[in-house]
Design an enzyme around this catalytic site. Structure first.
Site, PDB file in Angstrom:
ATOM      1  N   THR A   1       0.830  -1.207   0.000  1.00 39.58           N
ATOM      2  CA  THR A   1       0.000   0.000   0.000  1.00 39.58           C
ATOM      3  C   THR A   1       0.866   1.260   0.000  1.00 39.58           C
ATOM      4  OG1 THR A   1      -0.089  -0.301   2.368  1.00 39.58           O
ATOM      5  CG2 THR A   1      -2.053  -0.926   1.149  1.00 39.58           C
TER       6      THR A   1
ATOM      7  N   ASP B   1       9.704   0.689   4.746  1.00 37.08           N
ATOM      8  CA  ASP B   1      10.785   0.004   5.469  1.00 37.08           C
ATOM      9  C   ASP B   1      11.746   1.006   6.103  1.00 37.08           C
ATOM     10  OD1 ASP B   1       9.515  -2.062   4.240  1.00 37.08           O
ATOM     11  OD2 ASP B   1      11.134  -2.530   2.849  1.00 37.08           O
TER      12      ASP B   1
ATOM     13  N   SER C   1      16.447  -5.981   5.911  1.00 45.29           N
ATOM     14  CA  SER C   1      17.852  -5.807   6.283  1.00 45.29           C
ATOM     15  C   SER C   1      18.471  -4.665   5.481  1.00 45.29           C
ATOM     16  CB  SER C   1      18.628  -7.102   6.047  1.00 45.29           C
ATOM     17  OG  SER C   1      18.437  -7.541   4.720  1.00 45.29           O
TER      18      SER C   1
HETATM   19  C1  GLA Z   1       8.922  -4.087   0.439  1.00 44.82           C
HETATM   20  C2  GLA Z   1       9.123  -2.612   0.083  1.00 44.82           C
HETATM   21  C3  GLA Z   1       8.142  -1.727   0.843  1.00 44.82           C
HETATM   22  C4  GLA Z   1       6.712  -2.233   0.699  1.00 44.82           C
HETATM   23  C5  GLA Z   1       6.631  -3.733   0.963  1.00 44.82           C
HETATM   24  C6  GLA Z   1       5.283  -4.299   0.681  1.00 44.82           C
HETATM   25  O1  GLA Z   1       9.260  -4.311   1.777  1.00 44.82           O
HETATM   26  O2  GLA Z   1      10.434  -2.201   0.368  1.00 44.82           O
HETATM   27  O3  GLA Z   1       8.255  -0.388   0.403  1.00 44.82           O
HETATM   28  O4  GLA Z   1       6.186  -1.923  -0.555  1.00 44.82           O
HETATM   29  O5  GLA Z   1       7.580  -4.468   0.219  1.00 44.82           O
HETATM   30  O6  GLA Z   1       4.333  -3.766   1.543  1.00 44.82           O
END
Ligand code: GLA
Length: 382
Positions: free
Chosen positions: A34, A169, A124
């Site tokens: 999302t 992340d 990571s």
């Molecule tokens: C990875 C990406 C995030 C996000 C997720 C799915 O972790 O780095 O930005 O899009 O997938 O929610």
């Protein structure tokens, strides 16, 4: 202990006088795929981190030592690109992206190591970007706020690693707070800390240890599908910037113009927006049954509509449901990695045992099991 290992490796390679920084991997309770669609996510930093000992070296060069790979890399800050090891590209990208934003980056030496499992969907790479973005910012007195540091990490993925990821992340790694999940609106960037102490429940990750070679190109293709769907809707409803702005009925209007695949991807994403809001409302009431239900719905949406699951993940989620686990789903980008499981205390031991034994029987290797502790994000330790 990682801390002692990192500090002694720094001494051995570069001498004394380093500062020590930490940044964490993350979990995400719900709100998957999302972030790049302008929706909500609900991540938290975890007690798996990357630690870096770092010290300016008075030159315009960076010298790095990775304990986990037992490799040294050196590059000049004026170089256009480093063609070396992937892990060094993350650090190089962070340096370049800091400079692009007008920040100063003086040459430095650093040794680093971590316990965030690689390729498990626990970010990571975001932890690595964040620990260096944070340390470089502080050592050079650049004064960027945590959002800018998260953007530096995200831009590193885009421009140096070929992954067109969203902000989740790096945001979680930079903003994490012990005992709290963070609801982030990825469009407005408003966020709110949610105390997360689900009395009577535990969160546990089960890592299939499956790593998909082409995960980053498949991820980028998902993003392109969403952008095509949003563009088709925008044609009729100009107020739509991201898929998060679209109503389910608007998607139906444009379905005939979309490929079946793009329509499925958009259907999942639009459903997921509401599920995050449902989960936040349920968390406020302590209604974990609803939280868990939405987690299962997310999983099967990710599996059947978004097609980012794999047999091992589907197996674990089906098993969780049979074992009476409250909620379970694939976590992160998908194509392998972990399931996240919300488990009532009294079922925990039996579930973890069964997950291990049945997984070995089905796939011939043991999954890794990580109980989750929600912890602090990027910071200086010493
Ligand atoms: C990875 C990406 C995030 C996000 C997720 C799915 O972790 O780095 O930005 O899009 O997938 O929610």
């Amino acid at each position: 202990m990682i801390q002692a290992r990192v500090q002694s490796a720094f001494k051995e390679h570069f001498g004394g006088g380093s500062r020590l920084y930490s940044a964490a991997g993350r979990i995400n309770l719900i709100g998957e795929h999302t972030d790049y669609n302008g929706g909500f996510v609900l991540p938290g930093a975890i007690d798996k981190v990357i630690l870096a000992a770092i010290r300016p070296n008075g030159t315009d060069r960076v010298r790095l030592y990775s304990l986990d790979y037992d490799e040294c890399v050196e590059f000049g800050l004026a170089e256009e690109d480093v063609s070396s090891q992937q892990w060094a590209r993350y650090v190089f990208g962070v340096c370049r992206e800091t400079c692009k934003r007008g920040g100063k980056v003086a040459g430095f030496d650093a040794a680093f190591a971590g316990d965030v499992p690689l390729g498990a969907g626990l970010s990571s790479s975001a932890a690595l970007e964040s620990v260096f973005a944070y340390a470089i910012n502080e050592l050079n007195g650049n004064g960027f706020d945590r959002f800018e540091l998260a953007r530096i990490g995200q831009a590193t993925e885009h421009n140096y690693c070929g992954v067109m990821c969203g902000i989740m992340d790096q945001f979680a790694s930079c903003f994490g707070r012990a005992g709290h999940l963070i609801r982030l609106n990825c469009k407005s960037l408003e966020y709110q800390y949610f105390p997360f102490h689900p009395a009577g429940y535990r969160l546990v990750l089960i890592d299939t240890c499956v790593k998909h070679e082409l995960a980053s190109s498949a991820y980028n293709r998902r993003r392109e599908s969403c952008e095509r769907a949003a563009a088709a809707i925008r044609h009729r409803h100009p107020e739509v910037t991201f898929l998060s702005d679209a109503r389910p009925a608007w998607l139906e209007e444009v379905c005939p113009e979309l490929s079946a695949e793009d329509a499925m991807r958009a259907e999942y994403v639009i459903g997921e927006f509401q599920r995050v809001l449902d989960v936040c409302a349920a968390l406020e009431k302590g209604d974990y049954a609803t939280v868990g239900e939405r987690m299962y719905q997310t999983h099967w949406g990710l599996s059947r509509l978004y097609e980012v699951s794999c047999p091992e993940l589907d197996f674990l989620v089906t098993l969780a449901s049979r074992q009476g686990v409250t909620g379970a789903r694939v976590m992160g980008g998908g194509f392998g990695g972990c399931t996240i499981n919300l488990v009532a205390e009294e079922r925990y031991e039996a579930f973890v045992q069964a997950a291990r034994n049945c997984f070995i029987a089905a796939f011939g290797h043991a999954p890794n099991i990580y109980p989750v502790v929600i912890s602090d994000g990027a910071r200086r330790i010493e």
